[in-house]
Write a protein that holds these residues in place. Structure first.
Motif: not given
Length: 143
Positions: A45, A53, A56, A68, A72
């Motif tokens: 991500h 997010g 996640l 990620c 986020c």
């Protein structure tokens, strides 16, 4: 696999410019995302800007490791689960390097997978209803 109802044409064009359009599949919005997550080896991500997010947390709850960006909002959960959070601001070269290390160093991906599983047993995040019930019972027994 790209799941969701985002700007598919823009991403499809980008994949084509990168020469990977034959390996990128746009699946659209789906109801079986938990099954896809559980089958995945890794969720990537690389958001340049992201308020929360939630994807996640969904991945972590499915036992799927996450790579990620630090942009986020829920990146701290990824870090707590022992997965990889890129420093801010987002840099493609950092993502490339991290992904290469995860996929090419023997045992790295398996270590991340085990870390996510272990985090699930340690974290209240993944058992909210039990924690809430414990708080209510404790409160009732004090009154």
């Amino acid at each position: 696999f790209i799941v969701g109802s985002n700007d598919e044409e823009r991403f499809r064009s980008f994949a084509k410019r990168c020469g990977i359009d034959d390996r990128v599949f746009f699946l659209g919005a789906r109801n079986d995302v938990p099954h896809l997550m559980a089958a995945a080896d890794l969720l990537i991500h690389p958001a340049r800007s992201e308020a929360s997010g939630i994807v996640l947390l969904e991945a972590l709850c499915c036992g799927t490791p996450v790579l990620c960006s630090g942009n986020c909002g829920y990146a701290h959960y990824v870090h707590e689960a022992g997965c990889v959070v890129l420093l801010r601001p987002f840099r493609q070269s950092h993502l490339n390097r991290a992904l290469k290390l995860i996929l090419t160093v023997p045992g790295n991906l398996e270590e991340l997978q085990q870390s996510v599983i272990d985090a699930g047993f340690r974290s209240d995040q993944f058992r909210r209803s039990d924690v809430i019930a414990d708080v209510i019972v404790k409160k009732l027994s004090l009154s």
